[in-house]
Scaffold this motif. Sequence first.
Motif, mmCIF file in Angstrom:
data_model
loop_
_atom_site.group_PDB
_atom_site.id
_atom_site.type_symbol
_atom_site.label_atom_id
_atom_site.label_comp_id
_atom_site.label_asym_id
_atom_site.label_seq_id
_atom_site.Cartn_x
_atom_site.Cartn_y
_atom_site.Cartn_z
ATOM 1 N N LEU A 357 0.820 -1.207 0.000
ATOM 2 C CA LEU A 357 0.000 0.000 0.000
ATOM 3 C C LEU A 357 0.856 1.260 0.000
ATOM 4 N N ILE A 358 1.905 1.258 0.802
ATOM 5 C CA ILE A 358 2.755 2.440 0.901
ATOM 6 C C ILE A 358 3.599 2.626 -0.354
ATOM 7 N N ALA A 359 3.909 1.530 -1.053
ATOM 8 C CA ALA A 359 4.736 1.623 -2.266
ATOM 9 C C ALA A 359 3.967 2.198 -3.449
ATOM 10 N N LEU A 360 2.629 2.182 -3.403
ATOM 11 C CA LEU A 360 1.842 2.736 -4.508
ATOM 12 C C LEU A 360 1.950 4.254 -4.527
ATOM 13 N N PRO A 361 1.697 4.890 -5.680
ATOM 14 C CA PRO A 361 1.829 6.353 -5.779
ATOM 15 C C PRO A 361 0.976 7.080 -4.741
ATOM 16 N N GLY A 362 1.519 8.142 -4.166
ATOM 17 C CA GLY A 362 0.812 8.907 -3.150
ATOM 18 C C GLY A 362 -0.364 9.665 -3.742
ATOM 19 N N SER A 363 -1.434 9.743 -2.982
ATOM 20 C CA SER A 363 -2.631 10.454 -3.432
ATOM 21 C C SER A 363 -3.386 10.999 -2.221
ATOM 22 N N GLY A 364 -4.337 10.224 -1.694
ATOM 23 C CA GLY A 364 -5.143 10.684 -0.572
ATOM 24 C C GLY A 364 -4.349 10.977 0.675
ATOM 25 N N GLU A 365 -3.138 10.414 0.794
ATOM 26 C CA GLU A 365 -2.318 10.647 1.982
ATOM 27 C C GLU A 365 -1.980 12.121 2.158
ATOM 28 N N TYR A 366 -1.974 12.885 1.039
ATOM 29 C CA TYR A 366 -1.622 14.304 1.100
ATOM 30 C C TYR A 366 -2.758 15.175 1.642
ATOM 31 N N SER A 367 -3.881 14.556 1.975
ATOM 32 C CA SER A 367 -5.011 15.311 2.512
ATOM 33 C C SER A 367 -4.801 15.715 3.956
ATOM 34 N N VAL A 368 -3.894 15.038 4.642
ATOM 35 C CA VAL A 368 -3.831 15.182 6.091
ATOM 36 C C VAL A 368 -3.555 16.615 6.518
ATOM 37 N N ALA A 369 -2.714 17.341 5.784
ATOM 38 C CA ALA A 369 -2.414 18.722 6.166
ATOM 39 C C ALA A 369 -3.595 19.637 5.905
ATOM 40 N N SER A 370 -4.469 19.254 4.967
ATOM 41 C CA SER A 370 -5.667 20.047 4.707
ATOM 42 C C SER A 370 -6.748 19.792 5.743
ATOM 43 N N LEU A 371 -6.772 18.595 6.299
ATOM 44 C CA LEU A 371 -7.804 18.231 7.265
ATOM 45 C C LEU A 371 -7.380 18.506 8.705
ATOM 46 N N LEU A 372 -6.084 18.336 8.983
ATOM 47 C CA LEU A 372 -5.598 18.430 10.357
ATOM 48 C C LEU A 372 -4.507 19.486 10.481
ATOM 49 N N ARG A 373 -4.464 20.124 11.627
ATOM 50 C CA ARG A 373 -3.386 21.043 11.959
ATOM 51 C C ARG A 373 -2.232 20.256 12.565
ATOM 52 N N PRO A 374 -1.039 20.851 12.644
ATOM 53 C CA PRO A 374 0.071 20.160 13.302
ATOM 54 C C PRO A 374 -0.332 19.695 14.700
ATOM 55 N N GLY A 375 -0.032 18.425 15.004
ATOM 56 C CA GLY A 375 -0.458 17.856 16.258
ATOM 57 C C GLY A 375 -1.708 17.023 16.117
ATOM 58 N N ALA A 376 -2.224 16.894 14.882
ATOM 59 C CA ALA A 376 -3.376 16.043 14.563
ATOM 60 C C ALA A 376 -4.697 16.587 15.104
ATOM 61 N N PHE A 377 -4.806 17.924 15.225
ATOM 62 C CA PHE A 377 -6.083 18.541 15.571
ATOM 63 C C PHE A 377 -6.737 19.052 14.293
ATOM 64 N N ALA A 378 -8.058 18.899 14.202
ATOM 65 C CA ALA A 378 -8.763 19.228 12.958
ATOM 66 C C ALA A 378 -8.750 20.727 12.675
ATOM 67 N N ARG A 379 -8.647 21.063 11.405
ATOM 68 C CA ARG A 379 -8.781 22.459 10.998
ATOM 69 C C ARG A 379 -10.236 22.914 11.133
ATOM 70 N N SER A 380 -11.140 21.975 10.954
ATOM 71 C CA SER A 380 -12.565 22.245 11.161
ATOM 72 C C SER A 380 -13.080 21.194 12.145
ATOM 73 N N PRO A 381 -12.852 21.395 13.447
ATOM 74 C CA PRO A 381 -13.133 20.349 14.442
ATOM 75 C C PRO A 381 -14.573 19.851 14.387
ATOM 76 N N LEU A 382 -14.709 18.545 14.477
ATOM 77 C CA LEU A 382 -16.045 17.952 14.437
ATOM 78 C C LEU A 382 -16.836 18.263 15.700
ATOM 79 N N LEU A 383 -16.152 18.574 16.784
ATOM 80 C CA LEU A 383 -16.844 18.931 18.015
ATOM 81 C C LEU A 383 -17.743 20.147 17.805
ATOM 82 N N GLY A 384 -17.293 21.067 16.976
ATOM 83 C CA GLY A 384 -18.084 22.259 16.708
ATOM 84 C C GLY A 384 -19.173 22.042 15.678
ATOM 85 N N ARG A 385 -19.209 20.870 15.057
ATOM 86 C CA ARG A 385 -20.192 20.610 13.993
ATOM 87 C C ARG A 385 -21.185 19.510 14.348
ATOM 88 N N VAL A 386 -20.862 18.697 15.361
ATOM 89 C CA VAL A 386 -21.642 17.500 15.620
ATOM 90 C C VAL A 386 -23.062 17.818 16.091
#
Length: 506
Positions: A357-386
Amino acid sequence: MVSLPLHRRSRSPASEERHLQKKKAKAAKEKSIPTSFIDSLRTYSKVGSMSEAEKSQEALLRRLPYFRLPGEPDPAYPSLVAHQYKLQLANGTEINTIEIKAVRAPGEDEQTEEGEANILLHGYALGGGFFWKNFETFGQIAAKTGRRAFILDWMGMGLSSRPSPKVFSKSHPSDAARAAAAESFFLEPLLEFFDIKKISTAQLVGHSLGGYLTLAFALRFPTRVSNMILLSPAGIPSYPESSSKSKVDGKLEQALEMEIGMGSPSGSEEDSDDDDEPSTSTGPRKIQTFKGPTGDSGKLMKKFYSWMWESNMSPLEVVRMMGPFGQLLLGKYSTHRFSSLPSSDDRYDLSYYLANLIALPGSGEYSVASLLRPGAFARSPLLGRVSSLGSDIGVVFAYGDKDWMDEEGGREAVKAMKKAGNRKGSVFVCPEAGHHLYMDNADVVNKLFWDRLAPPPGVEGFPSAPRSVPPSRRASTSATEGALSGFTPSQVRNRFSCCCFESEFD
């Protein structure tokens, strides 16, 4: 001249035994997790193609006695049957799909399958094969009510298509807009899957980043979801206030590693000051954090990893760039992470699947910086949306008792749901498990699946039934008993000391 037949000299029993031992040793070496450069070079020479990745997935699926390849006959009725295929979407991309359903009774008319379904979704950079210890249970539960069961790979991950990741490098006016665009990369293909398979509503189970996306899907398309189990979901809590930032500063380097299991979690602790709701947890409140370098080197590492994160650099890309040394790194990780699996074949097959899986070309893995801030906290936290989830959708926030993810985020989410009128939220803490609780303690997680996804008592559907039975709406007391049933009284007492099910049901 008359040619006489040549007869091969027969081996002596001792020679034959030595020959068999050499063959076994060679076969064992070829199926061993790479822990030396030579072994990693051998693995590196094989991985990297979709066809090889599909073979590694098939090796895991073969653990299901009723798995069938195209052209192979289905098992005899009554039974389940599992198939793997790529579902093509309108734009030509494909979603890797494992489907488990009941074999039709003799004489039963073929018909278009539609209605409800159960869907299992993996975490960051992994694939559906990681749930191999849950396949059997997940299929049985779906068949119990005549539902179909699907284990899917997210678009851009696993064995699904891997579109260009350029979408994640576009600029957006806000963090919320950036996160929404990244979410669409995954959620729109999932919605199209629903439409193609004629799934009216589904019970969803998502792990980690897959848990984040599962809840985001329910928020965006609430009429298509009836029930959810979120296994150690990412992106629930908000970023700490300035007074708490010191608890996460300097710890960024392990966030993505922990997402696929690398590294050793070591959550720091502080006393909970939450007087609004009694906690059934057996220890102090955990903070979503990790041990990292200290002193000047720690500050430099913090800045370096923060820069990497914000620059949208994938750690998996670094592994791929390392060539055979990257495979050696993965081999050392797999040796440590999968050491609890009793079978060497299980350890190797899962390790080789991950390497592919890791050897295949990168794609969705690059989403993490768009979804999460450094430290793995969401840029748009679900706590505020739930709170906008609605009152009819049940949600279980499940964590391991040794999880690096903070279950306080789940508790706060349950409170927010209750305040908005949804009393179908609950928090479950699985004993003897970390972030990958579905693998670390599959028995308890499978029992949780039975309790939260199976039909109410008296509803029979296996092996063949209409596909429109409403999902279970059991109470929390039933959930606690169901998750621990099957253990001896002493085991229950030991496990209950660290296994809690906190519910907001009436």
